[in-house]
Design a protein around this motif. Structure first.
Motif, PDB file in Angstrom:
ATOM      1  N   MET A  99      -4.702  -0.803  -4.982  1.00  0.00           N
ATOM      2  CA  MET A  99      -5.490  -1.035  -3.762  1.00  0.00           C
ATOM      3  C   MET A  99      -5.071  -2.332  -3.079  1.00  0.00           C
ATOM      4  O   MET A  99      -5.048  -2.427  -1.855  1.00  0.00           O
ATOM      5  N   LYS A 100      -4.724  -3.321  -3.887  1.00  0.00           N
ATOM      6  CA  LYS A 100      -4.267  -4.613  -3.346  1.00  0.00           C
ATOM      7  C   LYS A 100      -3.043  -4.381  -2.446  1.00  0.00           C
ATOM      8  O   LYS A 100      -2.971  -4.869  -1.320  1.00  0.00           O
ATOM      9  N   VAL A 101      -2.099  -3.575  -2.949  1.00  0.00           N
ATOM     10  CA  VAL A 101      -0.863  -3.323  -2.206  1.00  0.00           C
ATOM     11  C   VAL A 101      -1.140  -2.450  -0.977  1.00  0.00           C
ATOM     12  O   VAL A 101      -0.628  -2.698   0.114  1.00  0.00           O
ATOM     13  N   LEU A 102      -1.994  -1.438  -1.142  1.00  0.00           N
ATOM     14  CA  LEU A 102      -2.321  -0.577   0.002  1.00  0.00           C
ATOM     15  C   LEU A 102      -3.025  -1.387   1.092  1.00  0.00           C
ATOM     16  O   LEU A 102      -2.765  -1.194   2.283  1.00  0.00           O
ATOM     17  N   ASN A 103      -3.913  -2.295   0.679  1.00  0.00           N
ATOM     18  CA  ASN A 103      -4.593  -3.137   1.664  1.00  0.00           C
ATOM     19  C   ASN A 103      -3.596  -4.021   2.411  1.00  0.00           C
ATOM     20  O   ASN A 103      -3.713  -4.211   3.628  1.00  0.00           O
ATOM     21  N   ALA A 104      -2.625  -4.546   1.670  1.00  0.00           N
ATOM     22  CA  ALA A 104      -1.590  -5.372   2.321  1.00  0.00           C
ATOM     23  C   ALA A 104      -0.816  -4.534   3.335  1.00  0.00           C
ATOM     24  O   ALA A 104      -0.543  -4.974   4.454  1.00  0.00           O
ATOM     25  N   ALA A 105      -0.504  -3.286   2.939  1.00  0.00           N
ATOM     26  CA  ALA A 105       0.251  -2.400   3.843  1.00  0.00           C
ATOM     27  C   ALA A 105      -0.570  -2.101   5.099  1.00  0.00           C
ATOM     28  O   ALA A 105      -0.036  -2.073   6.220  1.00  0.00           O
ATOM     29  N   ALA A 106      -1.872  -1.893   4.913  1.00  0.00           N
ATOM     30  CA  ALA A 106      -2.730  -1.594   6.065  1.00  0.00           C
ATOM     31  C   ALA A 106      -2.811  -2.798   7.000  1.00  0.00           C
ATOM     32  O   ALA A 106      -2.777  -2.658   8.225  1.00  0.00           O
ATOM     33  N   GLU A 107      -2.870  -3.990   6.405  1.00  0.00           N
ATOM     34  CA  GLU A 107      -2.946  -5.227   7.194  1.00  0.00           C
ATOM     35  C   GLU A 107      -1.778  -5.362   8.154  1.00  0.00           C
ATOM     36  O   GLU A 107      -1.943  -5.797   9.285  1.00  0.00           O
ATOM     37  N   VAL A 108      -0.578  -5.023   7.654  1.00  0.00           N
ATOM     38  CA  VAL A 108       0.613  -5.288   8.460  1.00  0.00           C
ATOM     39  C   VAL A 108       1.120  -4.064   9.227  1.00  0.00           C
ATOM     40  O   VAL A 108       2.138  -4.139   9.900  1.00  0.00           O
ATOM     41  N   ASN A 129       7.472   0.684   3.588  1.00  0.00           N
ATOM     42  CA  ASN A 129       7.304  -0.743   3.288  1.00  0.00           C
ATOM     43  C   ASN A 129       6.930  -0.971   1.834  1.00  0.00           C
ATOM     44  O   ASN A 129       7.443  -1.873   1.187  1.00  0.00           O
ATOM     45  N   VAL A 130       6.018  -0.147   1.340  1.00  0.00           N
ATOM     46  CA  VAL A 130       5.577  -0.309  -0.052  1.00  0.00           C
ATOM     47  C   VAL A 130       6.755  -0.046  -0.994  1.00  0.00           C
ATOM     48  O   VAL A 130       7.005  -0.806  -1.930  1.00  0.00           O
ATOM     49  N   GLU A 131       7.497   1.015  -0.709  1.00  0.00           N
ATOM     50  CA  GLU A 131       8.625   1.312  -1.592  1.00  0.00           C
ATOM     51  C   GLU A 131       9.680   0.194  -1.538  1.00  0.00           C
ATOM     52  O   GLU A 131      10.190  -0.256  -2.567  1.00  0.00           O
ATOM     53  N   ARG A 132       9.957  -0.277  -0.339  1.00  0.00           N
ATOM     54  CA  ARG A 132      10.904  -1.385  -0.159  1.00  0.00           C
ATOM     55  C   ARG A 132      10.460  -2.609  -0.976  1.00  0.00           C
ATOM     56  O   ARG A 132      11.245  -3.262  -1.654  1.00  0.00           O
ATOM     57  N   ARG A 163       5.279  -9.247  -0.886  1.00  0.00           N
ATOM     58  CA  ARG A 163       6.535  -8.738  -0.322  1.00  0.00           C
ATOM     59  C   ARG A 163       6.268  -7.775   0.836  1.00  0.00           C
ATOM     60  O   ARG A 163       6.977  -7.781   1.836  1.00  0.00           O
ATOM     61  N   VAL A 164       5.224  -6.961   0.684  1.00  0.00           N
ATOM     62  CA  VAL A 164       4.850  -6.034   1.768  1.00  0.00           C
ATOM     63  C   VAL A 164       4.547  -6.833   3.040  1.00  0.00           C
ATOM     64  O   VAL A 164       4.986  -6.479   4.141  1.00  0.00           O
ATOM     65  N   ARG A 165       3.850  -7.947   2.868  1.00  0.00           N
ATOM     66  CA  ARG A 165       3.505  -8.776   4.036  1.00  0.00           C
ATOM     67  C   ARG A 165       4.763  -9.436   4.630  1.00  0.00           C
ATOM     68  O   ARG A 165       4.889  -9.550   5.853  1.00  0.00           O
ATOM     69  N   GLU A 166       5.691  -9.865   3.770  1.00  0.00           N
ATOM     70  CA  GLU A 166       6.918 -10.525   4.247  1.00  0.00           C
ATOM     71  C   GLU A 166       7.812  -9.579   5.031  1.00  0.00           C
ATOM     72  O   GLU A 166       8.387  -9.949   6.041  1.00  0.00           O
TER      73      GLU A 166
END
Ligand code: IPM
Ligand code: MN
Length: 376
Positions: free
Chosen positions: A22-31, A336-339, A371-374
């Motif tokens: 969920m942490k990673v999905l939330n980051a993906a949604a943010e960006v 993005n998540v996979e990257r 990394r997702v955010r970067e």
């Protein structure tokens, strides 16, 4: 788009890995502009079962059916007899929502140790499309002992006629379980596999079965495969027996592009698939109903001995989240998540014990989310 996601953390390491997912999905949604994810937690699992005696109540099924997808951690707990939670929750949801595809990518990422000598990411990159609602998972069967004399006589005559066995029906207990393949069930799984091959630019679809022994069910499966294949003339096809496939996965994994397989053999070969892609810690799966509610999960179990220690690898769950984004049509966020996972793995600094590192579960989630955010 906004998506409503049901989250079932479940048992053992489930809650720990789902938290990182969920942490990673939330980051993906943010960006990702326009992407919104709303998570609603459901308590199903051992703790809830022991307290309430409920697995998934009717009410819960109704709520889940309004969701866009389900994100599942893991199920199974030593305090509950084996099979109760797995059948009462995991299989219940797969069957209730008719998630007739179990899609399991077998992909070795750069930097992940592979147990196969001389094989790297260029050799291990295929999809297993496991039929998910039929075969030996239909729960039709029984045990005959203490049954009526008449019923035992029928069974005895079957046994005698078929196998020449002289069964003493008073004393000998028998058990039987049958597998079911339907034309419709086979067709939708097989068609999905060919469509996937087209979409992902794969050139070959392999059908895996044991038609030399289980002739009834898998001759129907093969017939359907041959018929569906005609609609995809540009795609090469082949049949393979499941025993041979376990050998070829180890010897020549690069041969495979898309595999379509009935439920039970699909279960077995995808654990082997997980090992050649670096272990259960990195192997995700999706239970998919293309027209309904789908459910995404790591293919590993609840690993009770690692529970509560913050040591489990969350990457399988994070990658299941990536599959969920792709399924929801959020390709950019999924990529993005996979990257981000690839970058963190390649860098090699943050990894859990199973990949030879010392990081803990939340370090890995933090690193992938950062990394997702970067990337964006
Ligand atoms: C899996 C699991 C399940 C299955 C069990 C837990 C019922 O092994 O998802 O592969 O057999 O499908
Ligand atoms: Mn399994």
């Amino acid at each position: 788009m906004k998506h409503e996601i049901a989250v079932i953390p479940g048992d053992g390491i489930g809650p720990e890995v789902i938290r990182e997912g969920m942490k990673v999905l939330n980051a993906a949604a943010e960006v990702t502009s326009g992407l919104k994810l709303k998570f609603t937690q459901f308590p199903y699992g051992a703790e809830n079962y022991l307290k309430t005696k409920e697995l998934v109540p009717e009410e819960g099924l109704k709520k889940l059916s309004k969701m866009d997808a389900i994100y599942l951690g893991a199920l199974g707990d030593p305090r509950v007899p084996t099979g109760v939670l797995e059948q009462g929750i995991l299989l219940k949801l797969r069957f209730y929502f008719e998630q007739y595809i179990n899609l399991r990518p077998v992909k070795l990422y750069p930097g992940v140790p592979c147990p196969l000598k001389g094989k790297g990411p260029e050799h291990v990159n295929f999809y297993v499309v496991r039929e998910n609602t039929e075969d030996f998972y239909v729960a039709i069967g029984g045990r005959a002992k203490g049954k009526s004399r008449a019923e035992l006589e029928v069974l005895r005559s079957i046994y005698t006629a078929k196998f020449g066995l002289d069964l003493d029906v008073e004393r000998d207990e028998i058990a039987y379980q049958i597998g079911v393949i339907s034309r419709k069930g086979a067709e939708r799984a097989i068609r999905y596999a060919f469509e996937l091959a087209r979409k992902k630019g794969k050139k070959r679809v392999t059908s895996v079965d044991k038609a030399n022994v289980l002739t009834h069910v898998y001759s129907l499966w093969r017939e359907v495969f041959e018929r569906v294949a005609k609609d995809y003339p540009e795609i090469e096809t082949e049949f393979a027996f499941v025993d041979a496939v376990t050998m070829w996965f180890v010897k020549n994994p690069e041969w495979y592009q898309v595999i379509v397989v009935p439920n039970m053999f699909g279960d077995i070969i995808t654990d082997l698939g997980a090992m050649i892609q670096g272990g259960l810690g990195v192997a995700p799966g999706g239970n998919i109903n293309p027209e309904g509610v789908s459910m995404f999960e790591p293919i590993h179990g609840s690993a009770p001995k690692h529970a509560g220690k913050n040591v489990a690898n969350p990457l399988a769950t994070i990658l299941a989240g990536q599959m969920m984004l792709e399924h929801l049509g959020e390709q950019e966020a999924a990529d993005n998540v996979e990257r981000a996972v690839i970058d963190v793995l390649k860098e090699g600094k943050v990894r859990t014990y199973d990949l030879g590192g010392k990081s803990d579960t939340s370090d890995v989630g933090d690193a992938v989310a950062a990394r997702v955010r970067e990337i964006n």
